[in-house]
Design a protein around this motif. Structure first.
Motif, PDB file in Angstrom:
ATOM      1  N   PHE A   1      39.794   6.565 -23.232  1.00  0.00           N
ATOM      2  CA  PHE A   1      40.427   6.537 -24.309  1.00  0.00           C
ATOM      3  C   PHE A   1      39.489   6.222 -25.477  1.00  0.00           C
ATOM      4  N   GLU A   2      39.872   6.794 -26.835  1.00  0.00           N
ATOM      5  CA  GLU A   2      39.086   6.316 -28.032  1.00  0.00           C
ATOM      6  C   GLU A   2      39.967   6.277 -29.098  1.00  0.00           C
ATOM      7  N   PHE A   3      39.718   5.528 -29.976  1.00  0.00           N
ATOM      8  CA  PHE A   3      40.636   5.150 -31.206  1.00  0.00           C
ATOM      9  C   PHE A   3      40.175   6.532 -32.184  1.00  0.00           C
ATOM     10  N   ILE A   4      38.854   6.556 -32.469  1.00  0.00           N
ATOM     11  CA  ILE A   4      38.546   7.688 -33.334  1.00  0.00           C
ATOM     12  C   ILE A   4      37.711   8.806 -32.678  1.00  0.00           C
TER      13      ILE A   4
ATOM     14  N   ARG B   1      37.499  11.058 -39.359  1.00  0.00           N
ATOM     15  CA  ARG B   1      37.949   9.931 -39.523  1.00  0.00           C
ATOM     16  C   ARG B   1      36.988   8.822 -39.289  1.00  0.00           C
ATOM     17  N   GLY B   2      37.311   7.742 -40.000  1.00  0.00           N
ATOM     18  CA  GLY B   2      36.222   6.754 -39.773  1.00  0.00           C
ATOM     19  C   GLY B   2      36.638   5.240 -39.939  1.00  0.00           C
ATOM     20  N   TRP B   3      35.707   4.448 -39.601  1.00  0.00           N
ATOM     21  CA  TRP B   3      36.115   2.819 -39.605  1.00  0.00           C
ATOM     22  C   TRP B   3      34.870   2.200 -39.616  1.00  0.00           C
ATOM     23  N   ASN B   4      34.680   1.350 -40.791  1.00  0.00           N
ATOM     24  CA  ASN B   4      33.322   0.605 -40.595  1.00  0.00           C
ATOM     25  C   ASN B   4      33.580  -0.712 -41.033  1.00  0.00           C
TER      26      ASN B   4
ATOM     27  N   TYR C   1      28.891  10.678 -36.040  1.00  0.00           N
ATOM     28  CA  TYR C   1      30.038  10.112 -36.093  1.00  0.00           C
ATOM     29  C   TYR C   1      31.168  10.987 -36.990  1.00  0.00           C
ATOM     30  N   ARG C   2      30.721  10.911 -38.344  1.00  0.00           N
ATOM     31  CA  ARG C   2      31.831  11.928 -39.007  1.00  0.00           C
ATOM     32  C   ARG C   2      31.597  13.165 -39.256  1.00  0.00           C
ATOM     33  N   ASP C   3      30.201  13.440 -39.494  1.00  0.00           N
ATOM     34  CA  ASP C   3      29.796  14.447 -40.100  1.00  0.00           C
ATOM     35  C   ASP C   3      28.551  15.087 -39.261  1.00  0.00           C
TER      36      ASP C   3
END
Lengths: 111, 895
Positions: B593-596, B602-605, B694-696
């Motif tokens: 499983f993964e959250f993002i 999407r991102g979280w830092n 990660y995002r890009d």
């Protein structure tokens, strides 16, 4: 298109003659040609087809109106008659012509 | 032309046939009377026809004159030119096919991209007085304009506004609506109280939402929503009593109070929400998140306004400038935040908003404009090419044109006729292009806005697109036709007829212009090829750079758990059951499983640091057991998370290589402590893994950290299962659905996306630009080849006798070939030189689209020149070989 014994008549002149021919009442194209020839004592001879572009131009300009009717030998023919504007134009043209021809005659007779 | 005349002519236009028969009847009547008179005068019947003709003139000529008199001269000429042109085009099908194909391509591409630009950037919102609308943004001294507002700012703006009649905010959202069996995801929008009033569109049924509804708990009648006509159709079957019915959204009943008509699209042209809910219901709809209570920490609103009648944007901005500071102070008591914002002269700005606001616009503006210039290049190329071919053809027709000039046609008349010909080509090309454009723009929009970002774009043809196409048609007609027409009709009539193709001096002068055209064509083609080469190279490098994990045969299955009952450890047990259920499916190798989902934008830092050291910015994710093996991210040291890593077992973290090097330079990271800045929680490093994007895709892998899902702070995290399969995953979707329906019946059906899709979406702009530019470059090469070949073939055909004489005088076939080939070689070399210079200048504009590729990449430049040279040589060799095969005697005898 319209020939005098020597040289051509200019277009405006033919139109003036047509207006004059119709001054006495509606006529079809053949009668117009005949009238011009006879009343000029056969001097002005029209290539008769050339009459029609002039007739139609005058109609388009609103100086003549046209109507289909029966001819003397009971055939369908297109009769042209002067509109009010056409009559006005005829008057103006004949005055102009009278002045012009008088002036030309005057010049030619000068010694 | 007097009014009377116009009237009569128009009248005659509608009775053309009877007009003609009346005219001939009139003339026949006269001739009949004339024949009677002539025969009465004694003309013999055998001579009657001739005599009639002599006196009357040519009847059919008079007839024609009369008909002409009644027609609109120039119009009828135009029609005659048209039919003549059509005949000419039919007579040379090869030329026509090339002309139409290239134009269709040019016009089709241009119109397609223009309709995208139109849909995204130009079309005003379909609301009354759209020009009074404004979009608000915040100036904070940064390079990027900021359009995302927090709730306190918006509420202050909403309640004290002088310059604006209404101020409104909205946020696109996905609503969970209770269907027959489970919740369904429906695209929706949270809108503030003045939203509908500002957009001034009357509801189809019932009423729209008002400030009354936009309060916690809704109006006294309860929570209200407005639905679209489309939703009314699909969900309620157009039931006439829909107003007053209930919709259960996020497990809370809402009342439908109105239906909005189809033409209403809200304030963002790229979204198509089905349900509009009041902004104040965010705590219900986005539960457990609450953007309203998050205050200045949730920048989630797009704010727009309608100006007071008579108030200008400048006045509105002046008024906004005065309220900015008080609003900032009102919004929060966080002195640090206020201080920082004041330092950068924070203030609100209103900008024209007749076209609404779309975040897609900010993203796609530049790629679209870049594509548009590429298309314009192709169209220009097509026009240059056709102008060249027409000129060559004009040269072949010069005797015909000269003869027509000699027998009294005016030059203007001939130019008109030649222009009509090019206009005909242009019109046909544009029509075909328009037909193609409709299809192309739809697939382009799909390509550009792919993914689950929820963007939609209306690329349908409207007045603007059609006007643009008409403009293109006329411009290209003039471009194509005018120069050749001027050239072909210039010059001395006598020379032409006398000398034909031997008018040497004029010929020399006249050869310069086609060469200029051809050289520009080559230059333009080279620029396009270089651009395409750069974009394609960059795309390949981007793709090769890889995301850091293996995206093939990897499927994401997104579960939305935020509106069901379970939480914490109980929810984790459910995830575990889901994982076990999924791993029993045929073809499934590993499940985690993964959250993002990486690269899903999407991102979280957060800031993490070694004890006593400066905290560093890191990108975070929470992942399940066996995650790194499932993703095939190399595990350098330590261990995977397990289901046993619960909250009670102590906080754990896994760092990627960059994060490990950043936090513990020159040290062993494994087993160390890491402290989170805000909560001061301490994590123990249990593993170091490989770097991943990660995002890009374009940005290098950032320092990142992973925490186990079991230790996630969220009570009800919505996770995606990552499933590693072998081979196609056809059955997985239904398996996941039935599994979810059995284990977690309350949640919406889980959504599947393969990791390759996610990756493609992450590179969609690059992919589209690379694909299109390569396609355009291919077309440019083809068109240039046709141009080089066609012009040279014509020119050579005209020199047949000269070549014949040369050969009769002993010229070698090889020399003749070189003679002909040299013509184009010179043109191509000069064109390439100019093109290369332009490409070096222009390619800098592409720099921001390029990944790991210099805009002056030598290999791309060399390759482009080589490709162009090759194509040009092949195109020029054919006429040269043909020239060398000329039989001298036959060629000379032809004169």
């Amino acid at each position: 298109m319209i020939r005098e014994e020597s040289g051509d008549l200019i277009q405006g002149t033919l139109e003036m003659l047509i207006l004059k021919a119709l001054a006495r009442g509606p006529l079809h194209g053949y009668a117009v040609a005949e009238w011009i020839e006879q009343s000029s004592k056969q001097v002005l001879k029209v290539e008769e087809g050339a009459l029609y572009p002039a007739l139609h131009r005058l109609q388009l300009r609103g100086l003549l109106s046209a109507e289909w009717g029966a001819s003397e030998n009971n055939r369908r023919a297109k009769f042209y008659s002067l509109t009010a504007e056409g009559r006005k134009r005829l008057n103006a043209e004949s005055q102009r012509w009278a002045r012009l021809s008088a002036a030309v005659a005057f010049v030619m007779q000068a010694s | 032309m007097s009014l009377h005349q116009l009237f009569l002519k128009i009248q005659s236009l509608f009775r053309r046939r009877s007009m003609a028969s009346e005219i001939s009847e009139e003339l026949e009547f006269h001739q009949a009377l004339l024949r009677d008179r002539l025969s009465r005068n004694g003309v013999l019947p055998t001579e009657l026809d001739m005599a009639t003709k002599r006196t009357f003139g040519n009847a059919s000529r008079w007839q024609e004159r009369l008909i002409e008199l009644w027609q609109f001269g120039s119009l009828e000429n135009l029609l005659r030119d048209l039919s003549f042109s059509a005949r000419m085009l039919r007579k040379s099908p090869g030329f026509t096919a090339v002309a139409l194909l290239t134009l269709t391509l040019g016009v089709g591409a241009n119109t397609a991209v223009f309709s995208l630009i139109n849909g995204l950037l130009l079309r005003p919102l379909p609301v009354p007085q759209a020009e009074q609308l404004a979009v608000l943004r915040m100036e904070e001294g940064g390079p990027q304009p900021n359009y995302s507002f927090c709730t306190p700012f918006f509420r202050s703006l909403e309640s004290n506004h002088d310059a604006f009649a209404d101020v409104f905010a909205y946020n696109p959202d996905t609503l969970q609506v209770q269907g027959r069996s489970a919740n369904e995801n429906i695209p929706g929008m949270l809108v503030s109280g003045q939203f509908f009033r500002a957009l001034r569109t009357a509801p189809l049924l019932g009423r729209y939402l008002t400030p009354e509804d936009d309060r916690p708990g809704g109006s006294p009648e309860g929570l209200a929503v407005v639905v679209t006509e489309q939703f009314w159709e699909t969900w309620f079957d157009r039931a006439p009593d829909v107003v007053g019915r209930k919709l259960v959204i996020a497990n809370v009943p809402f009342t439908v109070v109105g239906v909005m008509p189809k033409r209403f699209i809200g304030a963002d042209p790229t979204r198509s929400p089905q349900i509009f809910a009041p902004l104040a219901t965010d705590p219900i709809i986005d539960a457990p998140r609450n953007h309203i209570d998050d205050g200045i920490h949730a920048w989630w609103l797009t704010v727009g306004a309608r100006l007071q009648p008579g108030v200008t944007l400048a006045q509105a901005n002046a008024s906004l400038a005065t309220v900015s500071r008080p609003i900032l102070h009102q919004a929060s008591d966080d002195a640090e935040f206020i201080g920082e914002e004041e330092k950068v002269h924070f203030h609100f700005v209103a900008e024209p908003g007749s076209r609404g606001f779309a975040d897609a616009r900010l993203l796609f503006r530049r790629p679209l404009l870049a594509m548009f210039s590429m298309c314009a290049g192709i169209l220009l190329l097509a026009c240059l090419n056709l102008a060249g071919l027409l000129m060559a053809r004009g040269a072949a027709r010069e005797r015909e044109l000269a003869t027509r000039l000699a027998i009294g046609a005016t030059r203007r008349r001939l130019i008109q006729q030649l222009l009509v010909e090019s206009l005909l080509i242009a019109t046909l090309g544009t029509a075909a292009g328009l037909a193609v454009a409709a299809l192309v723009s739809r697939s382009l929009a799909a390509l550009l806005l792919s993914g689950d970002s929820g963007w939609q774009l209306d690329t349908s043809l409207d007045v603007r697109v059609l006007g643009f196409a008409a403009f293109i048609a006329v411009t290209s007609a003039v471009l194509i036709g005018l120069v050749p027409a001027l050239e072909a009709t210039a010059g001395n009539v006598n020379d032409q007829i006398k000398d034909g193709q031997h008018a040497r001096q004029r010929l020399e002068r006249r050869r310069i212009l086609p060469r200029v055209l051809l050289a520009s064509e080559v230059a333009l083609a080279l620029v396009l090829v270089v651009g395409a080469g750069l974009l394609a190279t960059s795309m390949v490098r981007l793709f090769k750079s890889g995301p850091g994990f293996d995206p093939h045969e990897l499927v994401n299955i997104a579960f939305r758990m935020d509106k069901q009952q379970l939480e914490g450890d109980a929810l984790m047990r459910q995830y575990q059951q889901l994982a076990e259920g999924l791993s029993r499916q045929p073809g499934v190798k590993k499940v985690s499983f993964e959250f993002i989902v990486p690269l899903s934008h999407r991102g979280w830092n957060g800031r993490y640091g070694a004890p006593g050291a400066q905290p560093q910015l890191m990108y975070m994710n929470s992942v399940g057991p066996d995650y790194f093996a499932t993703m095939r991210i190399p595990l350098y040291q330590g261990r995977e998370f397990t289901w046993a890593d619960s909250k009670a077992s102590g906080l754990k973290i896994t760092l990627n290589r960059s994060a490990a090097d950043l936090l513990f330079p020159g040290e062993e990271a494994l087993g160390q402590q890491v402290i989170e800045e805000r909560s001061h929680s301490t994590y123990q490093v249990v593993a170091v893994v490989g770097d991943t994007k990660y995002r890009d895709m374009r940005e290098p892998a950032p320092p990142s950290g992973y925490i186990p899902i079991m230790q996630d702070e969220q009570k009800k995290p919505s996770l995606s299962a990552v499933v590693r399969t072998d081979g196609p995953q056809a059955g997985l979707a239904s398996a996941a659905r039935s599994l979810a329906a059995r284990l977690a019946p309350a949640i919406p059906a889980p959504t599947l996306s393969t990791m390759n899709e996610v990756l493609n979406d992450a590179m969609s702009t690059e992919r589209m630009m690379a694909l299109l530019s390569v396609f355009f470059a291919g077309c440019a090469l083809l068109v240039t080849a046709i141009g080089l070949y066609g012009t040279l073939a014509y020119a050579t055909a005209r020199r047949t006798s000269e070549i014949g004489i040369r050969m009769a005088l002993g010229a070698q076939r090889m020399r003749v070939m070189l003679l002909v080939f040299r013509e184009n070689a010179l043109v191509a070399t000069i064109g390439s030189g100019i093109g290369l210079a332009i490409a070096l200048l222009v390619s800098r504009a592409l720099a921001s689209f390029l990944y790991g590729t210099s805009p002056h990449d030598p290999w791309v430049l060399v390759g482009s020149v080589a490709a162009l040279s090759l194509i040009a040589s092949v195109a020029s060799l054919l006429p040269a070989v043909r020239a060398a095969r000329i039989e001298p005697m036959a060629a000379i005898r032809r004169e």
